[in-house]
Design a protein around this motif. Structure first.
Motif, PDB file in Angstrom:
ATOM      1  N   LEU A   1       1.713  -2.209  -0.784  1.00 23.46           N
ATOM      2  CA  LEU A   1       2.127  -3.610  -0.880  1.00 23.46           C
ATOM      3  C   LEU A   1       3.525  -3.823  -0.282  1.00 23.46           C
ATOM      4  O   LEU A   1       3.778  -4.837   0.381  1.00 23.46           O
ATOM      5  CB  LEU A   1       2.102  -4.062  -2.341  1.00 23.46           C
TER       6      LEU A   1
ATOM      7  N   GLY B   1       3.754  -6.103   2.834  1.00 28.42           N
ATOM      8  CA  GLY B   1       4.548  -7.306   2.569  1.00 28.42           C
ATOM      9  C   GLY B   1       5.711  -7.450   3.517  1.00 28.42           C
ATOM     10  O   GLY B   1       6.026  -8.558   3.978  1.00 28.42           O
ATOM     11  N   SER B   2       6.372  -6.342   3.846  1.00 27.07           N
ATOM     12  CA  SER B   2       7.485  -6.408   4.796  1.00 27.07           C
ATOM     13  C   SER B   2       6.989  -6.803   6.185  1.00 27.07           C
ATOM     14  O   SER B   2       7.702  -7.467   6.940  1.00 27.07           O
ATOM     15  CB  SER B   2       8.233  -5.082   4.840  1.00 27.07           C
TER      16      SER B   2
ATOM     17  N   GLY C   1       4.645  -8.959   6.740  1.00 26.46           N
ATOM     18  CA  GLY C   1       4.568 -10.416   6.683  1.00 26.46           C
ATOM     19  C   GLY C   1       5.932 -11.063   6.835  1.00 26.46           C
ATOM     20  O   GLY C   1       6.069 -12.100   7.501  1.00 26.46           O
TER      21      GLY C   1
ATOM     22  N   TRP D   1      13.666  -8.466   5.728  1.00 26.52           N
ATOM     23  CA  TRP D   1      12.394  -7.734   5.687  1.00 26.52           C
ATOM     24  C   TRP D   1      12.606  -6.242   5.473  1.00 26.52           C
ATOM     25  O   TRP D   1      11.743  -5.548   4.914  1.00 26.52           O
ATOM     26  CB  TRP D   1      11.624  -7.940   6.998  1.00 26.52           C
TER      27      TRP D   1
END
Length: 367
Positions: free
Chosen positions: A49, A53-54, A56, A65
């Motif tokens: 995740l 997630g980073s 995104g 990020w």
């Protein structure tokens, strides 16, 4: 480069899901041979995740990020050590990811140009609290007729005078007539009284990020360039830089903040109905420029012989500098040329080294 980073983060994150599925028996048979407990499986999911997630955040251009990415890489490597025989190849991905993560972290460091730019903007805004009054015909009566028509054309009349202005640009730069164009973004905060200019540029050379910081506050101007926020490539300062940035400031007054042309220290000479010579002294530097307009009142070009070209901040060449502009649009209630070039006139001909397109403008900001 951006999309390669996103792809690597996503793929690396998805691979970590294998540890989660092995721990909870969600995929049989599992490619992982090592036994993974359910608590460890949760950690494998957390790494996935963080990495995905980073990715995104990179796509959304969120500057921090690198924070979840760094946490994801650290957790990933710890987990790899616990299942080394199965997962050791993931170390290669983590080492590759560390490079952009470290570069992004350095760009956020207190000594980075981004941090210095933001600090200078905050300091100067705090020190300058002018409440500008409306620009009236009485304020412009001393100007040449073509300049008065220009102020009407851009919509400056009967609007607040300009105490400061902030812009965001996109565009491209190059180092020589033979060089390829390098995409860039730039941020600018300028002030009218007393004049000051802060200009920060981000770009990349052969995939390695670099940024530049122009600072002209008080009597001194500096221009610095760093590679990856660490290696100083240019450190320009001194009399030539002071004079050059005075030219740039006058150029900004004409193109980006025409309402500031009421400055009583500007001396005017009408060369013909559509052309003027403006001579301006600031902080002991006197410079001049020839500015041309078209029949509609729009500014066409700004030309000065008082600016110096430097590639290393040590050697300077005084050359003709011009900034033709076009594509007039409305920004923050005023009309500005959305596109322009910066051009040196070399012995062999003109060399356009910068292309700029205005993305956003704000006048009289307070924070």
């Amino acid at each position: 480069m951006k999309y390669l980073l996103v792809a690597l983060l996503v793929i690396h994150g998805l691979i970590h899901l294998l540890g989660f599925t092995k721990a909870f028996g969600l995929a049989q048979p599992s490619p992982l041979q090592a036994a993974i407990s359910r608590p460890m499986g949760i950690l494998w999911l957390a790494a996935a995740l963080l990495l995905a997630g980073s990715a995104g955040l990179v796509l959304l251009a969120v500057r921090w990020w690198w924070v979840p990415a760094a946490l994801g890489v650290v957790l990933s490597q710890i987990l790899i050590f616990t299942a080394w025989n199965d997962a050791k190849a993931g170390t290669i991905a983590n080492v590759i990811l560390l490079v952009p993560i470290v570069v992004a972290a350095l760009a956020a460091a207190p000594w980075s140009f981004r941090s210095l730019y933001n600090q200078e903007v905050a300091i100067n805004l705090a020190e300058r609290t002018q409440q500008p009054r409306l620009l009236t015909a009485a304020d412009t009566a001393h100007l040449p007729l073509v300049v008065q028509r220009y102020l009407a054309f851009v919509g400056a009349m009967d609007k607040p005078q300009v105490a400061n202005y902030r812009l965001r640009f996109s565009g491209a730069l190059r180092n020589s007539p033979e060089s390829k164009w390098m995409p860039m973004t730039a941020h600018q905060q300028s002030f009218a009284n007393p004049p000051a200019r802060l200009f920060w540029v981000e770009s990349a050379l052969f995939g390695i990020p670099f940024d530049a910081f122009h600072r002209y506050v008080g009597p001194e101007a500096t221009f610095r360039v760093r590679l990856a926020s660490l290696l100083t490539m240019v450190d320009a300062h001194g009399a030539e830089m002071n004079k050059s940035e005075t030219v740039t400031l006058l150029n900004d007054m004409f193109i980006l903040a025409p309402a500031t042309l009421i400055d009583q220290s500007i001396r005017w000479e009408e060369l013909d109905p559509l052309t003027v010579r403006a001579t301006w002294t600031n902080a002991g530097n006197t410079i001049a420029a020839v500015v041309s307009f078209d029949d509609s009142g729009a500014l066409v070009n700004f030309v000065s012989d008082d600016r110096y070209m430097t590639a290393d901040g040590k050697t300077y060449a005084q050359l003709r500098w011009s900034t033709p502009v076009d594509d007039w649009r409305d920004f923050d209630g005023r009309k500005l040329p959305a596109r322009g070039e910066t051009i040196w006139t070399l012995p062999g001909g003109e060399f356009a080294y910068g292309r700029f397109e205005i993305q956003a403008v704000q006048y009289n900001v307070t924070k």
